[in-house]
Design an enzyme around this catalytic site. Structure first.
Site, PDB file in Angstrom:
ATOM      1  N   GLU A  52      -7.020   4.372  -0.527  1.00 11.72           N
ATOM      2  CA  GLU A  52      -6.647   5.021   0.735  1.00 11.72           C
ATOM      3  C   GLU A  52      -6.158   6.436   0.455  1.00 11.72           C
ATOM      4  O   GLU A  52      -5.570   6.704  -0.589  1.00 11.72           O
ATOM      5  CB  GLU A  52      -5.538   4.231   1.430  1.00 11.72           C
ATOM      6  CG  GLU A  52      -6.008   2.912   1.982  1.00 11.72           C
ATOM      7  CD  GLU A  52      -4.930   2.179   2.759  1.00 11.72           C
ATOM      8  OE1 GLU A  52      -5.270   1.227   3.476  1.00 11.72           O
ATOM      9  OE2 GLU A  52      -3.747   2.561   2.643  1.00 11.72           O
ATOM     10  N   SER A 104      -5.526   5.099   5.158  1.00  9.24           N
ATOM     11  CA  SER A 104      -4.487   4.243   5.693  1.00  9.24           C
ATOM     12  C   SER A 104      -4.599   4.219   7.213  1.00  9.24           C
ATOM     13  O   SER A 104      -5.073   5.176   7.838  1.00  9.24           O
ATOM     14  CB  SER A 104      -3.113   4.798   5.292  1.00  9.24           C
ATOM     15  OG  SER A 104      -2.096   4.274   6.113  1.00  9.24           O
ATOM     16  N   ASP A 164       0.818  -1.210   0.000  1.00  8.23           N
ATOM     17  CA  ASP A 164       0.000   0.000   0.000  1.00  8.23           C
ATOM     18  C   ASP A 164       0.857   1.267   0.000  1.00  8.23           C
ATOM     19  O   ASP A 164       0.467   2.288  -0.564  1.00  8.23           O
ATOM     20  CB  ASP A 164      -0.932   0.010   1.211  1.00  8.23           C
ATOM     21  CG  ASP A 164      -2.156  -0.868   0.981  1.00  8.23           C
ATOM     22  OD1 ASP A 164      -2.136  -1.674   0.047  1.00  8.23           O
ATOM     23  OD2 ASP A 164      -3.137  -0.738   1.741  1.00  8.23           O
ATOM     24  N   CYS A 212       0.574  -7.648   6.201  1.00  6.68           N
ATOM     25  CA  CYS A 212       0.133  -6.448   5.499  1.00  6.68           C
ATOM     26  C   CYS A 212      -1.367  -6.391   5.224  1.00  6.68           C
ATOM     27  O   CYS A 212      -2.116  -7.294   5.534  1.00  6.68           O
ATOM     28  CB  CYS A 212       0.946  -6.229   4.230  1.00  6.68           C
ATOM     29  SG  CYS A 212       2.684  -5.883   4.643  1.00  6.68           S
ATOM     30  N   ASP A 213      -1.750  -5.270   4.604  1.00  7.55           N
ATOM     31  CA  ASP A 213      -3.111  -4.756   4.685  1.00  7.55           C
ATOM     32  C   ASP A 213      -4.205  -5.629   4.100  1.00  7.55           C
ATOM     33  O   ASP A 213      -5.245  -5.819   4.716  1.00  7.55           O
ATOM     34  CB  ASP A 213      -3.160  -3.385   4.002  1.00  7.55           C
ATOM     35  CG  ASP A 213      -2.172  -2.406   4.604  1.00  7.55           C
ATOM     36  OD1 ASP A 213      -2.580  -1.278   4.910  1.00  7.55           O
ATOM     37  OD2 ASP A 213      -0.985  -2.760   4.768  1.00  7.55           O
ATOM     38  N   LYS A 214      -4.051  -6.147   2.903  1.00  8.10           N
ATOM     39  CA  LYS A 214      -5.121  -6.907   2.259  1.00  8.10           C
ATOM     40  C   LYS A 214      -4.836  -8.385   2.233  1.00  8.10           C
ATOM     41  O   LYS A 214      -5.741  -9.191   2.070  1.00  8.10           O
ATOM     42  CB  LYS A 214      -5.343  -6.420   0.808  1.00  8.10           C
ATOM     43  CG  LYS A 214      -5.487  -4.917   0.685  1.00  8.10           C
ATOM     44  CD  LYS A 214      -6.518  -4.353   1.612  1.00  8.10           C
ATOM     45  CE  LYS A 214      -6.422  -2.855   1.769  1.00  8.10           C
ATOM     46  NZ  LYS A 214      -5.118  -2.348   2.166  1.00  8.10           N
ATOM     47  N   CYS A 223       5.122  -1.940   8.619  1.00  5.89           N
ATOM     48  CA  CYS A 223       5.489  -0.619   9.142  1.00  5.89           C
ATOM     49  C   CYS A 223       5.107  -0.485  10.611  1.00  5.89           C
ATOM     50  O   CYS A 223       4.051  -0.951  11.049  1.00  5.89           O
ATOM     51  CB  CYS A 223       4.845   0.477   8.301  1.00  5.89           C
ATOM     52  SG  CYS A 223       5.431   0.461   6.591  1.00  5.89           S
TER      53      CYS A 223
END
Length: 575
Positions: free
Chosen positions: A462, A488, A101, A142-144, A214
């Site tokens: 985002e 985000s 992302d 991570c995000d997805k 992160c």
């Protein structure tokens, strides 16, 4: 031959491990005369005859050279593999892609991020069912990728265990600790002359020091924490640092544990129950996690046959204190949460509010917490000393968002929890970003970014670039941002997303005009456009849906199938 007999005897002691009383699920592809060609293919891969009687475990990895949270996965794969062998199973490695992302942010590439969640779930389903795996180890970060794999586990309802690859260490520069959000905000600081080009480059080089997701409570780490709280990963997995031997040990134990889950036939839906989702939401609220968790938790629950409405999130938030003040709203990093005791310590603080449900350990929540302890009470506070009496996320409603909108209230200054401003209207993220960077957004403005929802984006991009630029320019306590897109997990300030219905579906956000007065009242959960009903009716009569931004490829299909943010932005046609 003796080993085979012993192995068959052991399996006979685990009747639940048999698929409908007929043996292992993988027996469909390796037992019987008609499966001789299948066995030939397995022998071609190097399998031995003895291994044919063992559980077949799919290890689905999202290893990648482009995402920091994934670059260490090759090492973790080795330890998962050893664990599966140690448990008496046979591992088969497959992979799914991931999108970073941070790299996709601020341009058209971000349109692919949320849709990739659906692709990942579909890929895991495809490979797991086509090859009749007895169980899955899902190596993710991570995000997805993490929610996509959880969705697949819920859809398949076979034994599955998650291994999240861990957070990154904090960066350091000039005596300060850093995360990626400091870079995004540095663009605004540079634009206003607060830092020079040399410092900007130093921040670029030092804020992300190596492997891992992160280092704040952004979406990647939020979903890792949700996964552990949900009971789908081993205790301590979420915050164990990517560079640590602890993460390797958890990978090994997860590989070994999946074989136990297979023998016990303890499947994903037995763990991801309604009460387990309530636990996960409570932990997320206590941590002040990303607003994206609302989308993802709802989508994961949907795959298990459950419906979680926005009101459930808000009810749990109202009764759950905010115990850990992590970036972006606070000053603590994921490494601080890890050294303070991690998710087991957070759940220990919340124990009276949690359901004692089953987890992938084969034990219930309270049993898993027996060894938990809070090592730093400032990082994980007691409920009576909470940072805020309510949890991190609030759900707002009003004539601007009749079906709901979300905000990370724990990352909003008390000075701007209530705000009335004039609308600055943009039909894309790029238009808003250009105005922000040119200094055309002023104190008292409410930046409205629309046609960025699941359908209109498409992909619900985002908005970290404009929100971080606003913060970097010193406007986070005087400017609000509202969008039918999303943010985000690194976003802070009065940024309200997931506005439903979205503009592309004719939601009220499509009718906002430049200079309109907008009222935000987070404590009262209200989001109002101060325009009369008659005027809104007049505007609606003149509104026409704009042409789609994307007309070919996967995104065009996605836009035609995706549901609203309130439903988790899942695809139509799911059971």
């Amino acid at each position: 031959y003796s080993f085979m007999l012993i192995n068959k005897f052991i399996l006979s002691l685990h009747p639940k491990g048999r698929d409908r009383g007929m043996g292992l699920r993988s027996d469909k592809i390796k037992k019987g005369l008609e499966r001789s060609p299948h066995r030939a293919i397995f022998y071609a891969t190097g399998l031995t005859k003895e291994e044919m009687d063992k559980p077949f475990v799919g290890v689905i990895s999202s290893s990648s050279d482009i995402i920091p949270g994934h670059i260490g996965m090759r090492d973790l794969e080795r330890f998962i593999e050893k664990g599966v062998h140690a448990g008496g199973g046979v591992p088969f490695f497959c992979s799914v892609p991931g999108i970073c992302d941070g790299i996709a942010m601020g341009h058209a590439g971000m349109r692919y991020s949320l849709p990739s969640r659906e692709l990942i779930a579909d890929m895991v389903e495809s490979v797991a069912l086509a090859h009749c795996f007895d169980g899955l180890v899902l190596l993710t970060n991570c995000d997805k990728i993490t929610p996509g794999m959880l969705m697949a586990a819920g859809r398949l309802d076979i034994p599955a265990i998650m291994v999240t690859a861990g957070p990154m260490l904090a960066g350091r520069y000039d005596g300060r600790r850093l995360s990626l959000v400091h870079n995004f905000e540095a663009t605004g600081r540079f634009q206003r002359g607060e830092i020079d080009a040399r410092e900007l480059e130093c921040l670029e080089r030092e804020s992300c020091p190596g492997p891992g997701s992160c280092s704040g409570m952004f979406t990647a780490n939020t979903m890792a924490c949700v996964t552990e709280a949900l009971g789908m990963s081993l205790p301590g997995c979420a915050t164990a640092l990517a560079v640590s031997s602890k993460k390797r040990s958890i990978a090994f134990e997860s590989g070994r544990r999946i074989v136990g889950l297979i023998h016990e036939n303890l499947t994903a839906r037995q763990i991801m129950t309604e009460k387990a989702f309530e636990n996960a939401i409570a932990v997320d609220m206590a941590l002040g996690g990303s607003t994206n968790a609302v989308l993802h938790i709802a989508a994961i629950a949907h795959e298990t046959g459950q419906w979680l409405d926005l009101e459930l999130f808000d009810r749990i938030s109202r009764r759950t204190p905010h115990l850990a003040n992590l970036l972006p709203g606070g000053n603590h990093f994921l490494e601080d949460l890890e050294f303070a005791g991690g998710i087991p310590a957070v759940m220990l603080r919340l124990k009276e509010k949690l359901h004692n449900v089953l987890t992938v350990t084969g034990k219930r929540v309270y049993q898993n917490l027996k060894g938990a302890a809070v090592a730093d009470p400032q990082v994980i506070r007691a409920p009576k000393e909470a940072y805020h009496p309510e949890g991190g996320i609030a759900v707002l409603r009003g004539n601007l968002a009749p079906e709901g909108a979300v905000v990370k209230q724990s990352a909003v200054s008390e000075k701007i929890l209530r705000f009335v401003g004039r609308a600055r209207v943009f039909d894309s993220e790029e238009g808003a970003m250009e105005s922000v960077m040119k200094g055309k957004v002023s104190p008292g403005d409410v930046v409205v970014i629309r046609y960025e929802g699941p359908k209109g984006g498409p992909g619900m991009r985002e908005m970290l670039s404009p929100t971080a630029a606003i913060a970097g320019m010193g406007l986070s306590e005087s400017v609000a941002l509202i969008t039918d897109g999303r943010f985000s997990g690194a976003t802070r300030g009065p940024c309200i997303g997931h506005v439903s219905p979205e503009a592309a579906d004719g939601g009220p956000i499509a009718l906002v005009e430049e200079g309109d007065s907008i009222s935000i009242d987070i404590p009262k959960r209200r989001l109002e456009l101060r325009v009369s009903a008659q005027e809104m009716k007049r505007r609606r009569e003149g509104w026409k849906a704009p042409p789609p931004k994307v007309t070919d490829g996967w995104l065009a299909r996605y836009a035609s199938l995706v549901t609203s943010a309130k439903a988790g932005a899942v695809l139509k046609g799911r059971p």
